[in-house]
Write a protein that holds these residues in place. Structure first.
Motif, PDB file in Angstrom:
ATOM      1  N   UNK A  48       9.255  11.326   3.830  1.00 27.18           N
ATOM      2  CA  UNK A  48       9.420  10.444   4.905  1.00 27.18           C
ATOM      3  C   UNK A  48      10.547   9.837   5.038  1.00 27.18           C
ATOM      4  N   UNK A  49      10.812   8.891   6.264  1.00 27.04           N
ATOM      5  CA  UNK A  49      11.859   8.057   6.835  1.00 27.04           C
ATOM      6  C   UNK A  49      11.789   7.475   5.321  1.00 27.04           C
ATOM      7  N   UNK A  50      10.931   6.437   5.317  1.00 24.33           N
ATOM      8  CA  UNK A  50      10.811   5.532   4.536  1.00 24.33           C
ATOM      9  C   UNK A  50      10.692   5.912   2.634  1.00 24.33           C
ATOM     10  N   UNK A  76      -6.152  -0.157  10.749  1.00 28.07           N
ATOM     11  CA  UNK A  76      -4.735   0.263  10.700  1.00 28.07           C
ATOM     12  C   UNK A  76      -4.420   0.440   9.002  1.00 28.07           C
ATOM     13  N   UNK A  77      -3.207   0.641   9.877  1.00 29.07           N
ATOM     14  CA  UNK A  77      -1.935   1.811   8.647  1.00 29.07           C
ATOM     15  C   UNK A  77      -2.091   0.565   7.743  1.00 29.07           C
ATOM     16  N   UNK A  78      -2.384  -0.595   8.172  1.00 28.84           N
ATOM     17  CA  UNK A  78      -1.854  -1.676   7.267  1.00 28.84           C
ATOM     18  C   UNK A  78      -2.512  -1.494   6.009  1.00 28.84           C
ATOM     19  N   UNK A  79      -4.121  -1.534   6.706  1.00 29.95           N
ATOM     20  CA  UNK A  79      -4.865  -1.311   5.183  1.00 29.95           C
ATOM     21  C   UNK A  79      -5.234  -0.121   4.866  1.00 29.95           C
ATOM     22  N   UNK A  80      -4.577   0.959   4.758  1.00 33.69           N
ATOM     23  CA  UNK A  80      -4.002   2.151   3.639  1.00 33.69           C
ATOM     24  C   UNK A  80      -3.031   1.629   2.721  1.00 33.69           C
ATOM     25  N   UNK A  81      -2.418   1.421   3.620  1.00 33.73           N
ATOM     26  CA  UNK A  81      -1.159   0.512   2.216  1.00 33.73           C
ATOM     27  C   UNK A  81      -1.851  -0.270   1.510  1.00 33.73           C
ATOM     28  N   UNK A  82      -2.356  -1.110   1.888  1.00 36.98           N
ATOM     29  CA  UNK A  82      -2.818  -2.022   0.635  1.00 36.98           C
ATOM     30  C   UNK A  82      -4.014  -0.704  -0.237  1.00 36.98           C
ATOM     31  N   UNK A  83      -4.705  -0.352   0.796  1.00 32.20           N
ATOM     32  CA  UNK A  83      -6.008   0.203  -0.124  1.00 32.20           C
ATOM     33  C   UNK A  83      -4.695   1.313  -1.478  1.00 32.20           C
ATOM     34  N   UNK A  84      -3.895   1.792  -0.806  1.00 29.83           N
ATOM     35  CA  UNK A  84      -2.761   2.635  -2.239  1.00 29.83           C
ATOM     36  C   UNK A  84      -1.945   1.597  -3.231  1.00 29.83           C
ATOM     37  N   UNK A 167       6.566  -0.964  -1.327  1.00 31.12           N
ATOM     38  CA  UNK A 167       7.272   0.486  -0.881  1.00 31.12           C
ATOM     39  C   UNK A 167       6.579   2.017  -0.610  1.00 31.12           C
ATOM     40  N   UNK A 168       5.909   2.268  -2.197  1.00 33.33           N
ATOM     41  CA  UNK A 168       5.911   3.458  -2.413  1.00 33.33           C
ATOM     42  C   UNK A 168       4.331   3.632  -1.735  1.00 33.33           C
ATOM     43  N   UNK A 169       3.252   2.137  -1.080  1.00 31.51           N
ATOM     44  CA  UNK A 169       2.020   2.658  -0.816  1.00 31.51           C
ATOM     45  C   UNK A 169       2.620   3.401   0.817  1.00 31.51           C
ATOM     46  N   UNK A 170       3.794   2.032   1.123  1.00 32.15           N
ATOM     47  CA  UNK A 170       4.305   2.602   2.735  1.00 32.15           C
ATOM     48  C   UNK A 170       4.506   3.602   2.640  1.00 32.15           C
ATOM     49  N   UNK A 171       5.083   3.884   1.657  1.00 33.34           N
ATOM     50  CA  UNK A 171       5.378   5.933   2.160  1.00 33.34           C
ATOM     51  C   UNK A 171       4.527   6.578   2.319  1.00 33.34           C
ATOM     52  N   UNK A 172       3.402   6.794   1.309  1.00 34.37           N
ATOM     53  CA  UNK A 172       2.240   7.075   0.706  1.00 34.37           C
ATOM     54  C   UNK A 172       1.482   6.991   2.813  1.00 34.37           C
ATOM     55  N   UNK A 173       1.460   5.908   3.393  1.00 33.94           N
ATOM     56  CA  UNK A 173       0.420   5.932   4.529  1.00 33.94           C
ATOM     57  C   UNK A 173       1.352   6.473   5.389  1.00 33.94           C
ATOM     58  N   UNK A 174       2.264   6.777   5.452  1.00 35.88           N
ATOM     59  CA  UNK A 174       3.674   7.526   6.750  1.00 35.88           C
ATOM     60  C   UNK A 174       2.721   8.919   6.122  1.00 35.88           C
TER      61      UNK A 174
END
Length: 274
Positions: A48-50, A76-84, A167-174
């Motif tokens: 991903x770009x992240x 929202x994607x923020x919830x997914x980031x927190x979960x990851x 940071x890794x959680x944001x990559x996964x969520x994207x």
């Protein structure tokens, strides 16, 4: 005593030397031009770009499930980031059948703390639903620091440990929410013999299991389509899938290079599994 060789013997020896040199040069040239065979190892890559991440197949399946459950709950994607970030810290995104005291599963939830029965907590769909049900009760969870939101759910002894995984959680969520198209590629060895019935594509079962996490499998937006595509690629080995097509591009198990290739079926309302 000096040995003397006839002209014929010397000629033959010279010819042998020349042939040996020619064969050696030819082999070296051939080895330089032939691409070595790659050993295909089961695994997945997120781009991903992240940033990029390498995952094993189980981690990819768990990641895909978390994103699908979040989509079903319209989170929202923020919830997914927190979960990851939470799952990365608790289990490295693996469905563990052990843990501290009676902790189990992806989020290391404890039956003794009311999260559910052991068998339920070993089901990533159930465990993820329980996590999100608790997360949405955290006041301002979208705005407060990730570690605070995760700690409100987990009540861990070291809540600070969730933050480094953001940071890794944001990559996964994207990738797994479908926001970034074609972000997931997985490879695994193909059977060397005629596949057994159990190894052949089980597309109906794959769709049933997707529906458990996502609810309706209808493709209503392009983003949702890429979520379904990512889930399908992550679970391809489990369900014997060899190909996933969406929007004119195709993932194929035999493509050991990486990435999606042009030429897939062009449907914008269906992810085609085969």
């Amino acid at each position: 005593m000096r040995l003397r060789y006839s002209r014929g013997v010397l000629t033959i020896a010279a010819i042998v030397v020349v042939l040996a040199v020619a064969i050696t040069v030819g082999l070296i040239t051939l080895l330089r031009t032939v691409t070595p065979l790659r050993e295909v190892v089961a695994g997945c890559t997120v781009r991903t770009p992240e940033g990029d991440l390498d995952l094993d197949v189980e981690q990819a399946q768990v990641s895909a499930t978390i994103a699908a459950v979040a989509a079903r709950r319209k989170l929202p994607e923020r919830a997914v980031v927190i979960a990851y970030a939470t799952a990365l810290q608790e289990s490295k995104l693996s469905n563990l059948d052990y843990g501290d005291r009676d902790s189990l599963g992806v989020f290391q939830q404890r039956p003794s703390q009311g999260w559910g029965k052991p068998k339920q907590l070993m089901d990533p769909v159930y465990a993820t639903n329980k996590f999100f049900a608790a997360l949405v009760k955290v006041k301002n969870y979208r705005k407060i620091p990730l570690a605070e939101a995760a700690q409100e759910v987990q009540r861990s002894a070291g809540g600070y440990a969730y933050a480094p995984h953001e940071p890794d959680a944001k990559i996964l969520a994207a990738a797994f929410t479908g926001r970034v198209p074609r972000a997931l590629h997985c490879t695994f060895p193909e059977p060397t013999a005629t596949p057994s019935p159990a190894a052949r594509p089980r597309t109906d079962e794959a769709r049933r299991q997707l529906a458990r996490a996502l609810g309706s499998t209808a493709i209503t937006t392009e983003k949702r389509g890429w979520l379904v595509a990512a889930w399908s690629v992550a679970h391809a080995q489990k369900y014997g899938l060899r190909r996933v097509d969406y929007r004119g591009v195709s993932w194929r198990v035999e493509e050991v290079s990486d990435g999606w290739k042009p030429g897939g079926k062009s449907s914008t309302t269906e992810v085609v599994l085969s």
